[in-house]
Design a protein around this motif. Structure first.
Motif, PDB file in Angstrom:
ATOM      1  N   LEU A 155       0.824  -1.209   0.000  1.00  0.00           N
ATOM      2  CA  LEU A 155       0.000   0.000   0.000  1.00  0.00           C
ATOM      3  C   LEU A 155       0.858   1.259   0.000  1.00  0.00           C
ATOM      4  CD1 LEU A 155      -2.898  -0.887   2.457  1.00  0.00           C
ATOM      5  CD2 LEU A 155      -3.142  -0.207   0.075  1.00  0.00           C
ATOM      6  N   VAL A 156       1.902   1.273   0.829  1.00  0.00           N
ATOM      7  CA  VAL A 156       2.776   2.443   0.886  1.00  0.00           C
ATOM      8  C   VAL A 156       3.466   2.660  -0.460  1.00  0.00           C
ATOM      9  CG1 VAL A 156       4.822   3.431   1.983  1.00  0.00           C
ATOM     10  CG2 VAL A 156       3.114   2.234   3.364  1.00  0.00           C
ATOM     11  N   LEU A 157       3.971   1.580  -1.052  1.00  0.00           N
ATOM     12  CA  LEU A 157       4.640   1.701  -2.354  1.00  0.00           C
ATOM     13  C   LEU A 157       3.653   2.158  -3.433  1.00  0.00           C
ATOM     14  CD1 LEU A 157       7.551   1.070  -3.464  1.00  0.00           C
ATOM     15  CD2 LEU A 157       6.517  -0.960  -4.488  1.00  0.00           C
ATOM     16  N   ALA A 158       2.422   1.651  -3.371  1.00  0.00           N
ATOM     17  CA  ALA A 158       1.410   2.035  -4.361  1.00  0.00           C
ATOM     18  C   ALA A 158       1.066   3.519  -4.254  1.00  0.00           C
ATOM     19  CB  ALA A 158       0.157   1.179  -4.169  1.00  0.00           C
ATOM     20  N   ARG A 159       0.982   4.045  -3.026  1.00  0.00           N
ATOM     21  CA  ARG A 159       0.726   5.477  -2.865  1.00  0.00           C
ATOM     22  C   ARG A 159       1.834   6.292  -3.504  1.00  0.00           C
ATOM     23  NH1 ARG A 159       0.047   4.673   3.489  1.00  0.00           N
ATOM     24  NH2 ARG A 159      -2.065   3.811   3.617  1.00  0.00           N
ATOM     25  N   ARG A 160       3.060   5.832  -3.320  1.00  0.00           N
ATOM     26  CA  ARG A 160       4.186   6.559  -3.908  1.00  0.00           C
ATOM     27  C   ARG A 160       4.178   6.457  -5.424  1.00  0.00           C
ATOM     28  NH1 ARG A 160       8.407   8.533  -0.867  1.00  0.00           N
ATOM     29  NH2 ARG A 160       8.021   8.414   1.380  1.00  0.00           N
ATOM     30  N   ALA A 161       3.750   5.330  -5.968  1.00  0.00           N
ATOM     31  CA  ALA A 161       3.633   5.202  -7.422  1.00  0.00           C
ATOM     32  C   ALA A 161       2.572   6.164  -7.956  1.00  0.00           C
ATOM     33  CB  ALA A 161       3.289   3.763  -7.794  1.00  0.00           C
ATOM     34  N   LEU A 162       1.455   6.291  -7.250  1.00  0.00           N
ATOM     35  CA  LEU A 162       0.418   7.247  -7.655  1.00  0.00           C
ATOM     36  C   LEU A 162       0.941   8.677  -7.540  1.00  0.00           C
ATOM     37  CD1 LEU A 162      -2.458   7.970  -8.490  1.00  0.00           C
ATOM     38  CD2 LEU A 162      -3.142   7.747  -6.100  1.00  0.00           C
ATOM     39  N   ASN A 163       1.661   8.975  -6.463  1.00  0.00           N
ATOM     40  CA  ASN A 163       2.205  10.321  -6.296  1.00  0.00           C
ATOM     41  C   ASN A 163       3.207  10.669  -7.380  1.00  0.00           C
ATOM     42  OD1 ASN A 163       0.752  11.310  -4.130  1.00  0.00           O
ATOM     43  ND2 ASN A 163       2.140  10.449  -2.604  1.00  0.00           N
ATOM     44  N   ALA A 164       3.913   9.660  -7.900  1.00  0.00           N
ATOM     45  CA  ALA A 164       4.817   9.913  -9.022  1.00  0.00           C
ATOM     46  C   ALA A 164       4.023  10.388 -10.240  1.00  0.00           C
ATOM     47  CB  ALA A 164       5.623   8.657  -9.348  1.00  0.00           C
ATOM     48  N   LEU A 165       2.847   9.798 -10.466  1.00  0.00           N
ATOM     49  CA  LEU A 165       1.986  10.253 -11.566  1.00  0.00           C
ATOM     50  C   LEU A 165       1.471  11.666 -11.301  1.00  0.00           C
ATOM     51  CD1 LEU A 165      -0.186   7.069 -12.334  1.00  0.00           C
ATOM     52  CD2 LEU A 165       1.819   7.905 -13.569  1.00  0.00           C
TER      53      LEU A 165
END
Length: 605
Positions: free
Chosen positions: A540-550
């Motif tokens: 979940l934490v990594l996924a949030r960061r992937a979304l924030n990269a977008l």
């Protein structure tokens, strides 16, 4: 959660008449590549993972245009586990432009769970005083209630319940209607439950809505055992939860005084006033140790309060009584505005005036003037600070001494771990809210057992050093992210673990979503239930960061200026980044992304 129930409502289309909008989740809807498959697996966990996946699917197509507003419900809420009653509210935060996630109590989660696992709102309606009504079978209708324009969230909820009958109401106040960047949301009215750090109320208001009403009946779960070995019995047996229930969170005034972060006499006086003013207690559905308190103000009105908001609107502004803070908090609640951000903005205004950077006299210590300035923040487009504390600090050239992280105000922390947690928080909310409750007060041997196989040296427990703080924050953020995913109470989980009333495996067996409780994938099935819980949180934490990269997250987002030197200490940000598999800018590396929604991600570092 195969075939998760995702209800997508286009508010622009809905203006044309009542519609039904339930649609089944389609695995692979994120694209045919490996990353898309990983996001599909993540979505199958439900709750905030499903909501996050809905946002990612939209942002992967268009990250620059208007983004959806999502409300999601975890499987523990659907099962009505004790203390599992929170709905996740997710959107792109107006304050930071990044992902924001909040969790709100009341009946919203239990009623929405009857209808859908995630409600995705897109578009905008132009109806005056628009109220979206969601019925039990998925029918949606827009009502026009112009009389609710300008109403406090609690007043709007009360009026809609009187008109529509039993329902859960999520509403904004005047701040959300004005699009103020730190507007909040509230559920219910007796007392209201607020959410919205980062400006989720403004994101909701951008849809053109005043309120959402969910008229479905609350879900009903199996009756939990109240015996000594059952979940309810263990919650009741927790000394930490019992102490929290007795003092709410305002016992932290004394804790801060004991640590030297508040004058001892003032800390004791505020704690004593809190006990004297405490009237009634409330909590989440089914919680045997409710920790929310309602206090009596000097004007006879009742006011809910917790430590963070009370500190931001009291001591931090030169006010020395809890009654002063409660009065300012009442203004914030009526306007639907984040009290912590308001406190930071007002403190900046006062500092700037004291140094001659802004015209006028400082309002520090003057309750009536501070209350007037809160009203002005909402009513006057020219008021300094309407864009939040970070923008105001930049304008005043006070950013070096202003504690802001990811575009929003934070409370200064002497603890290195708490400081690191504030700065790396990937959801916009503070993942460290239960950190002192668990990792600063539990026995060291108990914590070493919980964190195994991570090695925890004795120096890690010294709050003043950076030693091994990266691994403490990494572990705790994984745990709380997974607990929030289920909709279970983070403090209940922390109390059970810290008091030795449940192992990590036992907690996981209660709250894990079905896709992880009995996984078909051999690599997940080979892990213990506790390891699966932590691995889910890491994804979940990594996924949030992937979304924030977008969303265009800046390279220094994890290094706010006020904390930069502390974060550079060995064992702080360097260790955290290594365990997460992040590059120097805090973005997920290719190797880490290849393990998204895989249990191996937990062992990356």
């Amino acid at each position: 959660m195969l075939g998760a129930r995702v209800l997508r409502v286009d508010l622009g289309l809905l203006e044309r008449g009542p519609r039904r909008g339930r649609s089944a989740w389609v695995p692979g809807g994120f694209g045919a590549d490996e990353l898309g498959a990983a996001w599909g697996a993540l979505a199958s966990w439900g709750g905030s993972a499903l909501g996050l996946a809905c946002l990612f699917a939209h942002a992967r197509r268009d990250a620059r245009g208007a983004q959806p507003f999502v409300i999601a419900v975890g499987e523990a809420v659907r099962a009505q586990l004790p203390t599992a009653a929170r709905a996740a509210v997710l959107a792109r935060a107006p304050l930071s432009g990044l992902y924001a996630e909040g969790h709100v109590g009341g009946e919203l989660g239990a009623r929405l769970a009857r209808v859908a696992d995630a409600l995705v709102l897109v578009g905008r309606c132009e109806v005056r005083g628009a109220v979206l009504v969601l019925e039990e079978r998925g029918e949606c209708v827009l009502l026009s209630r112009p009389a609710l324009r300008g109403a406090a969230p609690a007043d709007a909820a009360r009026a809609l319940e009187d008109e529509l009958g039993p329902c859960a109401v999520l509403a904004i106040g005047p701040a959300g209607e004005q699009g103020l960047a730190f507007a909040s949301l509230a559920v219910g009215h007796a007392p209201p439950s607020f959410v919205g750090r980062g400006g989720l109320g403004a994101a909701f208001g951008a849809l053109g809505l005043k309120a959402l009403c969910v008229r479905a009946r609350p879900v009903e779960g199996a009756v939990a055992s109240s015996g000594p070995g059952g979940l309810v019995g263990r919650l009741r047996a927790s000394p930490r939860l019992a102490a929290r229930a007795q003092g709410g969170t305002l016992e932290l005034f004394e804790a801060w005084a004991a640590r030297g972060e508040l004058a001892p006499e003032l800390g004791r006086a505020l704690a004593q006033e809190a006990h004297a003013r405490a009237e009634t207690r409330h909590g989440c559905r089914g919680c045997p140790t409710p920790c929310g308190w309602v206090f009596a103000r000097s004007d006879g009105a009742a006011q809910g309060a917790r430590f963070g908001a009370s500190h931001a609107l009291g001591v931090a502004l030169g006010l020395e009584t809890l009654d002063d803070a409660l009065a300012l908090l009442a203004v914030c609640d009526r306007l639907g505005i984040d009290a912590k951000e308001v406190g930071a903005v007002l403190a900046l205004q006062c500092t700037a005036q004291e140094r001659g950077l802004l015209a006028g006299q400082s309002a520090r210590g003057r309750r009536e003037e501070l209350a007037r300035r809160i009203e002005t923040l909402v009513a006057d487009p020219r008021a300094p600070g309407r864009a939040g504390a970070a923008v105001l600090a930049r304008e005043l050239e006070l950013l070096d001494e202003t504690p802001v992280s990811r575009g929003q105000a934070v409370r200064p922390e002497a603890s290195r771990a708490a400081l690191l947690g504030q700065c790396v928080a990937s959801g916009g909310a503070d993942p460290m809210r239960s950190f002192p409750f668990l990792l600063e007060s539990a026995a060291h041997e108990r914590l070493r057992a919980l964190l195994a196989p991570l090695c925890v040296p004795e120096e890690a427990f010294d709050a003043r050093t950076g030693t091994a703080k990266g691994r403490l924050v990494f572990w705790h953020e994984n745990l709380i992210s997974a607990v929030d995913l289920a909709g279970f109470c983070a403090f209940s989980a922390a109390g059970l673990l810290a008091d030795g009333l449940a192992t990590l495996d036992e907690l996981a067996a209660w709250i894990l979503p079905a896709a992880l409780r009995e996984p078909a994938d051999p690599s997940w099935a080979a892990r213990t239930s506790g390891a699966r819980l932590l691995a889910a949180g890491a994804s979940l934490v990594l996924a949030r960061r992937a979304l924030n990269a977008l969303y265009g997250m800046e390279a220094d987002a994890d290094r706010p200026r006020f904390a930069r030197s502390s974060l550079a200490e060995p064992g702080m940000l360097d260790e955290y980044f290594a365990l997460r598999g992040l590059d120097a800018a805090g973005r997920p590396g290719a190797e880490a992304l290849a393990r998204l929604a895989r249990p191996e991600l937990l062992e990356f570092g």
